[in-house]
Design a protein around this motif. Structure first.
Motif, short mmCIF file in Angstrom:
data_model
loop_
_atom_site.label_atom_id
_atom_site.label_comp_id
_atom_site.label_asym_id
_atom_site.label_seq_id
_atom_site.Cartn_x
_atom_site.Cartn_y
_atom_site.Cartn_z
N UNK A 119 17.51 4.72 -5.99
CA UNK A 119 18.22 5.40 -7.08
C UNK A 119 19.71 5.07 -7.15
N UNK A 120 20.29 4.61 -6.06
CA UNK A 120 21.72 4.26 -6.08
C UNK A 120 21.90 2.74 -6.19
N UNK A 121 21.25 2.01 -5.27
CA UNK A 121 21.35 0.54 -5.32
C UNK A 121 20.48 0.00 -6.46
N UNK A 122 19.36 0.70 -6.72
CA UNK A 122 18.51 0.29 -7.83
C UNK A 122 17.43 -0.71 -7.45
N UNK A 123 17.05 -0.73 -6.16
CA UNK A 123 15.97 -1.62 -5.72
C UNK A 123 14.73 -0.76 -5.48
N UNK A 124 13.62 -1.07 -6.18
CA UNK A 124 12.42 -0.27 -5.98
C UNK A 124 11.78 -0.57 -4.62
N UNK A 125 11.20 0.44 -3.99
CA UNK A 125 10.47 0.22 -2.73
C UNK A 125 9.61 1.44 -2.46
N UNK A 126 8.72 1.31 -1.50
CA UNK A 126 8.00 2.46 -0.98
C UNK A 126 8.81 3.04 0.18
N UNK A 127 8.12 3.77 1.07
CA UNK A 127 8.85 4.45 2.15
C UNK A 127 8.58 3.82 3.53
N UNK A 128 7.78 2.75 3.55
CA UNK A 128 7.41 2.17 4.84
C UNK A 128 8.61 1.75 5.67
N UNK A 129 9.53 1.01 5.07
CA UNK A 129 10.61 0.39 5.85
C UNK A 129 11.47 1.46 6.51
N UNK A 130 11.77 2.50 5.76
CA UNK A 130 12.64 3.56 6.30
C UNK A 130 11.90 4.34 7.39
N UNK A 131 10.63 4.64 7.16
CA UNK A 131 9.88 5.36 8.20
C UNK A 131 9.79 4.52 9.47
N UNK A 151 1.03 7.16 4.19
CA UNK A 151 2.16 7.43 3.31
C UNK A 151 1.89 8.58 2.34
N UNK A 152 0.68 9.12 2.34
CA UNK A 152 0.42 10.33 1.53
C UNK A 152 0.81 11.58 2.31
N UNK A 153 0.24 11.74 3.49
CA UNK A 153 0.53 12.95 4.27
C UNK A 153 1.82 12.80 5.07
N UNK A 154 2.27 11.55 5.23
CA UNK A 154 3.41 11.19 6.09
C UNK A 154 3.10 11.44 7.56
N UNK A 155 1.82 11.58 7.89
CA UNK A 155 1.42 11.68 9.30
C UNK A 155 1.64 10.33 9.97
N UNK A 205 0.83 -1.21 0.00
CA UNK A 205 0.00 0.00 0.00
C UNK A 205 0.86 1.26 0.00
N UNK A 206 2.15 1.14 0.37
CA UNK A 206 2.94 2.37 0.60
C UNK A 206 3.32 3.09 -0.69
N UNK A 207 3.31 2.39 -1.83
CA UNK A 207 3.55 3.12 -3.09
C UNK A 207 2.22 3.43 -3.79
N UNK A 208 1.14 3.33 -3.02
CA UNK A 208 -0.18 3.74 -3.50
C UNK A 208 -0.77 4.81 -2.59
N UNK A 209 0.11 5.54 -1.90
CA UNK A 209 -0.29 6.61 -0.99
C UNK A 209 -1.15 6.11 0.16
N UNK A 210 -1.03 4.82 0.50
CA UNK A 210 -1.93 4.21 1.48
C UNK A 210 -1.40 4.16 2.89
N UNK A 211 -1.98 3.22 3.66
CA UNK A 211 -1.70 3.10 5.10
C UNK A 211 -0.87 1.85 5.39
N UNK A 212 0.01 1.96 6.40
CA UNK A 212 0.79 0.82 6.84
C UNK A 212 0.88 0.83 8.37
N UNK A 213 1.24 -0.32 8.95
CA UNK A 213 1.27 -0.43 10.41
C UNK A 213 2.43 -1.33 10.87
N UNK A 214 3.67 -0.90 10.61
CA UNK A 214 4.82 -1.72 10.99
C UNK A 214 5.25 -1.47 12.44
N UNK A 215 6.04 -2.41 12.98
CA UNK A 215 6.72 -2.13 14.24
C UNK A 215 8.19 -2.49 14.09
#
Ligand code: GLA
Length: 393
Positions: A165-177, A192-196, A34-44
């Protein structure tokens, strides 16, 4: 002499690091693809992570050592900062090099060099974000040494930029957040849209969660995101959004799903869209139940997520499906694959009293199918990136 807590920095580079930081791997409770679709995630955040000892140097060279990849010579990888470009540094060192490249491209760094030692315990290839932990620990260590004051979302964007962009592996932003912003005892509810972000307590030892356990099992099935399948899913989701005339699939409400699907010609794209739209709704439902103190009721939503990832998004493999089926048959309340899929790990909600039975049942099912033995992974909700040592500020 090796100073405790500095990863043997003195033995490799002499002297002491400016700072030592730690950033964790993550497991996602729900909200997959969902993270590359501006959606919601719930990681710990996991208790497993990467520790980095870093010192700025004046040589304009990045000198990097990994305690996991060092050869007998200490395995120092050297890269002149001015010469960094995508593809110029390969293997594990591409991640820290990518961070430095990205900060330089963003105009944040000049030609500063760094001496770096990293030491990690997140199993690689288990879908638990060992690469995000490495990127994030380096971003935070550099941020600290140079006093950049990067916000969480800024730091996450740079870490993700290194990976994409450097390693060349596509991903969303969930893991880093998740690696940067998770808090002990909580899952991170991220839009992942508002980054709230909001911390959602995930304390399963006391209170409403008493008697429940969240188990994490690495299936040991090889996991690979660079093989084109992940990028293919991103393209299908973008095609779905384009067909529906929306910015991202986040904009398709669950109530309008049938109408939306009727407007998409491509059968495969229809299934991908159905997964993302239903998955976003499931994240909100899980957050609602956790907020209400009803964690014992989230199980069916976890299992529905797995079924959707298996049938509509088609990112599971037999090991993931077998682990989920065996866990449920042994009395788990819910189970699903976690992370990008195509191998990796499963997360299981079970009554604490059933935890051993469930784990044993997964191992037995793997033995019967002739799969490599699965590996339980410690999963206590832990702190996001934090400084272990450095000058008092
Ligand atoms: C990988 C990516 C994440 C996310 C998950 C799927 O872990 O790195 O950004 O897309 O897959 O939810």
């Amino acid at each position: 002499m090796t100073l405790p807590g500095t990863l043997g920095f003195a033995d490799v580079f002499g002297g002491t690091p400016d700072v030592v930081w730690r950033a964790p791997g993550r497991v996602n409770l729900i909200g997959e693809h969902t993270d590359y679709n501006d959606g919601f995630v719930l990681p710990w955040a996991l208790p497993l992570g990467v520790t980095a000892a870093l010192r700025r140097n004046d040589s304009g060279v990045l000198r990097m050592v990994s305690r996991q990849h060092g050869g007998s010579d200490g395995g120092v990888v050297e890269a002149p900062v001015a010469g960094l470009e995508p593809g110029s540094v390969e293997g594990w060192a591409g991640y820290p090099a990518g961070v430095v490249w990205r900060l330089r491209e963003a105009g944040i760094l000049g030609g500063e060099g760094f001496d770096l030692v990293v030491d990690g315990d997140v199993p690689a290839g288990a879908g638990l974000s060992s690469s995000a932990a490495l990127e994030c620990v380096v971003v935070r260590a550099i941020d600290d040494v140079l006093g950049l004051g990067l916000s969480g979302p800024e730091a996450a964007a740079h870490a993700r930029g290194a990976e994409n962009d450097f390693v060349g592996v596509p991903s969303g932003v969930m893991d880093q957040m998740a690696s940067l912003l998770c808090a002990e005892g909580s899952a991170l509810f991220l839009d992942t849209r508002s980054m709230a972000t909001r911390q959602v307590p995930l304390d399963l030892d006391t209170g409403a969660g008493a008697g429940l356990a969240l188990l994490l099992v690495d299936t040991n099935a090889p996991h690979q995101l660079v093989d084109g399948e992940y990028a293919d899913r991103q393209r299908a989701c973008a095609a779905g959004a384009a067909a529906l005339g929306v910015t991202a699939l986040r904009d398709v409400p669950l109530a309008g799903l049938d109408d939306a699907l009727a407007r998409i010609d491509d059968r495969v794209v229809r299934r991908r869209v159905r997964h993302v739209v239903t998955e976003n709704a499931r994240v909100l439902d899980v957050v609602g139940l956790l907020d209400d103190g009803r964690p014992d009721e989230i199980g069916p939503l976890l299992t529905e997520s797995h079924v959707s990832l298996r049938d509509d998004f088609e990112v599971t493999v037999p090991e993931l499906d077998t682990a989920v089926e065996a866990a449920l048959a042994a009395g788990a309340l819910g189970a699903r694959m976690t992370g990008g899929g195509f191998g990796g790990s499963v997360v299981v909600l079970a009554r604490s009293a059933d935890a051993d039975t469930v784990t044993d049942a997964v191992a037995a099912a793997f033995a019967t199918r002739g799969f490599a033995a699965p590996r339980p992974v410690p999963a206590t909700p832990s702190a996001g990136a934090h400084r272990l040592s450095g000058p008092t500020r």
